[in-house]
Design a protein around this motif. Structure first.
Motif, PDB file in Angstrom:
ATOM      1  N   GLU A  89       0.841  -1.236   0.007  1.00 47.37           N
ATOM      2  CA  GLU A  89      -0.075   0.232  -0.006  1.00 47.37           C
ATOM      3  C   GLU A  89       1.045   1.225  -0.025  1.00 47.37           C
ATOM      4  O   GLU A  89       0.660   2.230  -0.856  1.00 47.37           O
ATOM      5  N   PRO A  90       2.000   1.467   0.730  1.00 46.76           N
ATOM      6  CA  PRO A  90       2.480   2.750   0.940  1.00 46.76           C
ATOM      7  C   PRO A  90       3.318   3.039  -0.461  1.00 46.76           C
ATOM      8  O   PRO A  90       3.525   4.161  -0.636  1.00 46.76           O
ATOM      9  N   ALA A  91       3.581   1.842  -1.244  1.00 48.31           N
ATOM     10  CA  ALA A  91       4.206   2.250  -2.169  1.00 48.31           C
ATOM     11  C   ALA A  91       3.391   2.629  -3.559  1.00 48.31           C
ATOM     12  O   ALA A  91       3.895   2.679  -4.750  1.00 48.31           O
ATOM     13  N   ARG A  92       2.114   2.281  -3.379  1.00 50.32           N
ATOM     14  CA  ARG A  92       1.121   2.463  -4.449  1.00 50.32           C
ATOM     15  C   ARG A  92       1.471   3.754  -5.524  1.00 50.32           C
ATOM     16  O   ARG A  92       1.239   3.543  -6.607  1.00 50.32           O
ATOM     17  N   PRO A  93       1.737   4.812  -4.826  1.00 54.09           N
ATOM     18  CA  PRO A  93       1.778   6.095  -5.791  1.00 54.09           C
ATOM     19  C   PRO A  93       2.841   5.832  -6.728  1.00 54.09           C
ATOM     20  O   PRO A  93       3.055   6.384  -7.576  1.00 54.09           O
ATOM     21  N   LEU A  94       4.084   5.147  -6.650  1.00 53.67           N
ATOM     22  CA  LEU A  94       5.193   4.795  -7.289  1.00 53.67           C
ATOM     23  C   LEU A  94       4.796   3.859  -8.227  1.00 53.67           C
ATOM     24  O   LEU A  94       5.067   2.523  -7.984  1.00 53.67           O
ATOM     25  N   VAL A  95       4.030   4.098  -9.442  1.00 54.73           N
ATOM     26  CA  VAL A  95       3.399   2.903 -10.180  1.00 54.73           C
ATOM     27  C   VAL A  95       4.539   2.246 -10.920  1.00 54.73           C
ATOM     28  O   VAL A  95       4.124   0.972 -11.266  1.00 54.73           O
ATOM     29  N   TYR A  96       5.780   2.680 -11.084  1.00 60.86           N
ATOM     30  CA  TYR A  96       6.791   1.966 -11.876  1.00 60.86           C
ATOM     31  C   TYR A  96       7.693   1.098 -10.872  1.00 60.86           C
ATOM     32  O   TYR A  96       8.460   0.188 -11.509  1.00 60.86           O
ATOM     33  N   LEU A  97       7.699   1.211  -9.630  1.00 63.15           N
ATOM     34  CA  LEU A  97       8.319   0.450  -8.816  1.00 63.15           C
ATOM     35  C   LEU A  97       8.630  -0.894  -8.786  1.00 63.15           C
ATOM     36  O   LEU A  97       9.578  -1.655  -8.871  1.00 63.15           O
ATOM     37  N   ALA A  98       7.251  -1.774  -8.950  1.00 62.12           N
ATOM     38  CA  ALA A  98       7.376  -3.106  -9.068  1.00 62.12           C
ATOM     39  C   ALA A  98       7.990  -3.400 -10.344  1.00 62.12           C
ATOM     40  O   ALA A  98       8.876  -4.412 -10.460  1.00 62.12           O
ATOM     41  N   ASP A  99       7.734  -2.916 -11.510  1.00 60.50           N
ATOM     42  CA  ASP A  99       8.387  -3.234 -12.867  1.00 60.50           C
ATOM     43  C   ASP A  99       9.914  -2.982 -12.852  1.00 60.50           C
ATOM     44  O   ASP A  99      10.701  -3.938 -13.450  1.00 60.50           O
ATOM     45  N   VAL A 100      10.410  -1.982 -12.067  1.00 63.49           N
ATOM     46  CA  VAL A 100      11.883  -1.841 -11.772  1.00 63.49           C
ATOM     47  C   VAL A 100      12.232  -2.816 -10.974  1.00 63.49           C
ATOM     48  O   VAL A 100      13.233  -3.234 -11.304  1.00 63.49           O
ATOM     49  N   ALA A 101      11.703  -3.454 -10.067  1.00 65.41           N
ATOM     50  CA  ALA A 101      11.948  -4.362  -9.217  1.00 65.41           C
ATOM     51  C   ALA A 101      12.059  -5.655 -10.062  1.00 65.41           C
ATOM     52  O   ALA A 101      13.225  -6.411  -9.999  1.00 65.41           O
ATOM     53  N   ARG A 102      11.453  -5.578 -10.824  1.00 69.59           N
ATOM     54  CA  ARG A 102      11.320  -7.127 -11.855  1.00 69.59           C
ATOM     55  C   ARG A 102      12.881  -7.010 -12.711  1.00 69.59           C
ATOM     56  O   ARG A 102      13.228  -8.085 -13.028  1.00 69.59           O
ATOM     57  N   ILE A 103      12.998  -5.936 -13.162  1.00 69.89           N
ATOM     58  CA  ILE A 103      14.352  -5.571 -13.807  1.00 69.89           C
ATOM     59  C   ILE A 103      15.465  -6.020 -13.013  1.00 69.89           C
ATOM     60  O   ILE A 103      16.451  -6.729 -13.365  1.00 69.89           O
ATOM     61  N   GLU A 104      15.540  -5.538 -11.725  1.00 72.79           N
ATOM     62  CA  GLU A 104      16.571  -5.909 -10.871  1.00 72.79           C
ATOM     63  C   GLU A 104      16.458  -7.443 -10.592  1.00 72.79           C
ATOM     64  O   GLU A 104      17.910  -7.957 -10.499  1.00 72.79           O
ATOM     65  N   ARG A 105      15.657  -8.094 -10.492  1.00 74.26           N
ATOM     66  CA  ARG A 105      15.512  -9.286 -10.149  1.00 74.26           C
ATOM     67  C   ARG A 105      15.846 -10.122 -11.394  1.00 74.26           C
ATOM     68  O   ARG A 105      16.846 -11.069 -11.199  1.00 74.26           O
ATOM     69  N   ALA A 106      15.691  -9.633 -12.563  1.00 72.39           N
ATOM     70  CA  ALA A 106      16.050 -10.434 -13.750  1.00 72.39           C
ATOM     71  C   ALA A 106      17.841 -10.239 -13.747  1.00 72.39           C
ATOM     72  O   ALA A 106      18.379 -10.957 -14.164  1.00 72.39           O
ATOM     73  N   TRP A 107      18.228  -9.201 -13.377  1.00 67.39           N
ATOM     74  CA  TRP A 107      19.624  -8.855 -13.370  1.00 67.39           C
ATOM     75  C   TRP A 107      20.323 -10.130 -12.431  1.00 67.39           C
ATOM     76  O   TRP A 107      21.311 -10.803 -12.631  1.00 67.39           O
ATOM     77  N   LEU A 108      19.865 -10.188 -11.243  1.00 68.30           N
ATOM     78  CA  LEU A 108      20.231 -11.188 -10.340  1.00 68.30           C
ATOM     79  C   LEU A 108      20.289 -12.432 -10.727  1.00 68.30           C
ATOM     80  O   LEU A 108      21.059 -13.467 -10.695  1.00 68.30           O
ATOM     81  N   CYS A 147       5.421   1.255 -18.150  1.00 64.20           N
ATOM     82  CA  CYS A 147       6.061   2.257 -17.749  1.00 64.20           C
ATOM     83  C   CYS A 147       7.657   2.451 -18.286  1.00 64.20           C
ATOM     84  O   CYS A 147       7.870   1.490 -18.886  1.00 64.20           O
ATOM     85  N   PRO A 148       7.945   3.486 -18.518  1.00 64.61           N
ATOM     86  CA  PRO A 148       9.696   3.639 -18.777  1.00 64.61           C
ATOM     87  C   PRO A 148      10.277   3.022 -17.914  1.00 64.61           C
ATOM     88  O   PRO A 148      11.433   3.655 -17.359  1.00 64.61           O
ATOM     89  N   ALA A 149      10.103   1.647 -17.412  1.00 65.70           N
ATOM     90  CA  ALA A 149      10.989   1.079 -16.175  1.00 65.70           C
ATOM     91  C   ALA A 149      12.406   0.653 -16.699  1.00 65.70           C
ATOM     92  O   ALA A 149      13.065   1.071 -15.744  1.00 65.70           O
ATOM     93  N   PHE A 150      12.462   0.717 -17.962  1.00 64.70           N
ATOM     94  CA  PHE A 150      14.035   0.400 -18.103  1.00 64.70           C
ATOM     95  C   PHE A 150      14.755   1.660 -17.981  1.00 64.70           C
ATOM     96  O   PHE A 150      15.833   1.817 -17.260  1.00 64.70           O
ATOM     97  N   SER A 151      14.378   2.614 -18.417  1.00 66.11           N
ATOM     98  CA  SER A 151      15.163   4.139 -18.499  1.00 66.11           C
ATOM     99  C   SER A 151      15.259   4.537 -16.936  1.00 66.11           C
ATOM    100  O   SER A 151      16.045   5.009 -16.374  1.00 66.11           O
ATOM    101  N   ILE A 152      14.189   4.026 -16.160  1.00 59.44           N
ATOM    102  CA  ILE A 152      14.130   4.497 -14.739  1.00 59.44           C
ATOM    103  C   ILE A 152      15.272   3.823 -14.118  1.00 59.44           C
ATOM    104  O   ILE A 152      16.137   4.361 -13.114  1.00 59.44           O
ATOM    105  N   TRP A 153      15.324   2.548 -14.226  1.00 61.90           N
ATOM    106  CA  TRP A 153      16.043   1.518 -13.640  1.00 61.90           C
ATOM    107  C   TRP A 153      17.697   2.159 -14.167  1.00 61.90           C
ATOM    108  O   TRP A 153      18.625   2.153 -13.212  1.00 61.90           O
TER     109      TRP A 153
END
Ligand SMILES: [Fe+2]
Lengths: 249, 284
Positions: free
Chosen positions: A96-115, A157-163
């Protein structure tokens, strides 16, 4: 004595050590906290190492809270924390507290993919030299599949550019959410993880190879869906990047 | 049955080693320091592939290696996890470590891995179970392991001291000991006991390795409670206790353990050099 481990484990999860008093010399509270803190902080720090961009985006304090909430819902089950956090992106999406950051989950998915790419099985990718000189129909009918480290992701979202800017730049570039969705490629052909933004045509080609189709079928799919795109140079570029599985691996 | 396994034989060239972190891979590989060896947590290398494994292959070709496990949960309520034992065996086969070790502690229960070294009561029932778990581990690995004494923060009701518990495990299973001198100091301090008489009670011939690490005061309880953080230099009190230990049981391969707040390589090597000097002086 199995009781002891049951009670201690329950106290670690709840943070309430009162039931441990039968087993301890003196009241357990303050000293028990050292173990509880090691356990929770250890998991949160592991997540922080695996998701440095998420930590940068939300700040240390917010990240600690989110990581501790994740630990409570998804404590580690395997005996190594190297790949801990498999469900972290999904968790962030519903946090819930992260809801306003709509891109956050997709950025996390990229970090996971890197790992995951970083620790993926070692395998030689298919190289240009492997296919040079092959009769055209033999090349056309090759269906090598993807190198085991390849991960592709799509975001609204522009998740890649943000990441990327948060990963690479000391001063982050401004990214407008209006920029729209992006697709990402992460893979590790040899020992170093590579990443870039994927075009929709690249993504289609890769998904067809992943599905077990041969180069000719994947090329035709690209030509059909993207009339402006030449499949041949797209194929050569992906081949040079080491996206496809090598022949002897 | 445990006695069928080869005896502990640390490589003779092992002097003072360091806990190996990815930040120092290249420096360790290029170091030609006399007696240097490296220790890793095998759990960090239980991946399908990737650069960590490749670096460790390269480092193993240059210096002796110790696999120091943290996740077997030998002090746990149930038998060691079969899958984990298999993965340990696979790493041992790949890297042929000079030493393998685990802890007098538990870290997993009922499907959850806690990732910390948790205390066990030193009772007869717990000793029986602990020894059975060591037997099973040594059989699965086909070799003897060293068992490390933990840092204790929360005293548990027990029937015997930690030294007696460990000496009994050595007698029954043929395992060796990894004597963490910092843990001896921290535990003794926290329990109000004398660390020197702890050392006097250790069966020295069973010790195959020594750990040295830094500790810090608990942020709430101050000097009432010392925490084994592996995040600071070795304290002078611990160096003194180490000197005493080497004088008592002779030189043993010694590791500087540093897991957090990692200093530059040269600084870590300077600390390690102090242990190397003490070992060389003891060797005469
Ligand atoms: Fe230790």
């Amino acid at each position: 004595m199995a009781d002891f481990h049951d009670i201690f484990a329950r106290a670690l999860k709840s943070g309430d050590a009162s039931a441990l008093a039968d087993f301890t010399e003196g009241a357990p509270d303050t000293k028990f906290k050292v173990y509880r803190n090691n356990v929770v902080k250890g998991a949160a720090d592991t997540l922080g190492d695996a998701y440095p961009v998420i930590k940068r985006l939300v700040g240390e304090q917010f990240f600690q809270g989110m990581a501790r909430a994740y630990w409570a819902a998804h404590p580690p089950s395997g005996r190594t924390l190297t790949l801990y956090g498999e469900d972290f992106a999904d968790f962030i999406e519903l946090f819930e507290p992260a809801r306003p950051l709509v891109y956050l989950a997709d950025v996390a998915r990229i970090e996971r993919a890197w790992l995951e790419a970083h620790h993926a099985p070692d395998a030689l990718p298919l190289k240009l030299a492997d296919v040079k000189g092959l009769p055209p129909d033999e090349l056309a009918s090759m269906a090598p599949g993807l190198h085991p480290s390849v991960r592709t992701l799509a975001s609204d979202c522009p998740a890649f550019s943000i990441w990327r800017t948060n990963r690479e730049d000391d001063t982050v570039r401004k990214i407008s959410l209006e920029a729209g969705g992006e697709m990402t490629l992460v893979h590790r052909p040899l020992m170093e993880v590579h990443y870039r933004r994927l075009s929709p045509a690249d993504a289609l080609f890769i998904s067809r190879i992943e599905a077990g189709q041969d180069f000719a079928t994947a090329s035709n799919a690209v030509a059909d869906s993207f009339p402006g795109v030449e499949p041949a140079p797209l194929f050569i570029a992906l081949l040079k990047e080491g996206i496809f599985k090598g022949r002897d691996t | 049955m445990a006695s069928a396994h080869p005896v502990l034989a640390p490589a003779p060239e092992m002097g003072a080693g360091i806990g190996l972190k990815p930040q120092h891979y290249r420096s360790v590989l290029e170091s030609r320091a006399e007696g240097l060896w490296a220790e890793v947590h095998p759990e960090n290398y239980m991946t399908a592939g990737g650069p960590r494994l490749a670096w460790l292959d390269a480092i193993r070709r240059e210096c002796p290696l110790s696999l120091h496990g943290v996740a077997l949960s030998l002090g746990g309520a149930v038998r060691p996890d079969r899958g984990h034992l298999n993965r340990l065996r696979a790493l041992a086969d790949r890297y042929q470590p000079a030493l393998m070790s685990e802890h007098l502690a538990w870290c997993a229960h009922d499907g959850t891995y806690f990732g910390d070294l948790l205390p066990t009561p030193y009772t007869e029932a717990q000793l029986d179970r602990f020894c059975a778990h060591i037997d099973e581990t040594q059989d699965a690995l086909g070799r003897k392991i060293l068992i490390e004494n933990p840092s204790i923060y929360l005293p548990l009701k027990s029937d015997m001291t930690e030294q007696v518990f460990l000496a009994e495990a050595v007698r029954r299973t043929g395992c060796g000991l990894l004597l963490d001198v910092n843990n001896v100091f921290v535990t003794s301090w926290n329990l109000g006991q004398d660390p020197y008489s702890y050392i006097d009670g250790v069966p020295g011939e069973a010790v195959g390795e020594i750990h040295l690490a830094g500790h810090e005061q608990d942020e709430n309880l101050g000097d009432q409670l010392l925490i084994d953080t592996h995040g600071a230099p070795v304290r002078d009190d611990v160096w003194k206790l180490y000197d005493y230990t080497i004088g008592k049981i002779g030189p043993k391969p010694t590791l500087i353990e540093r897991d957090s707040n990692l200093p530059p390589f040269d600084q870590l090597m300077a600390e390690r050099g102090r242990a190397q000097d003490i070992l060389e002086a003891a060797n005469g």
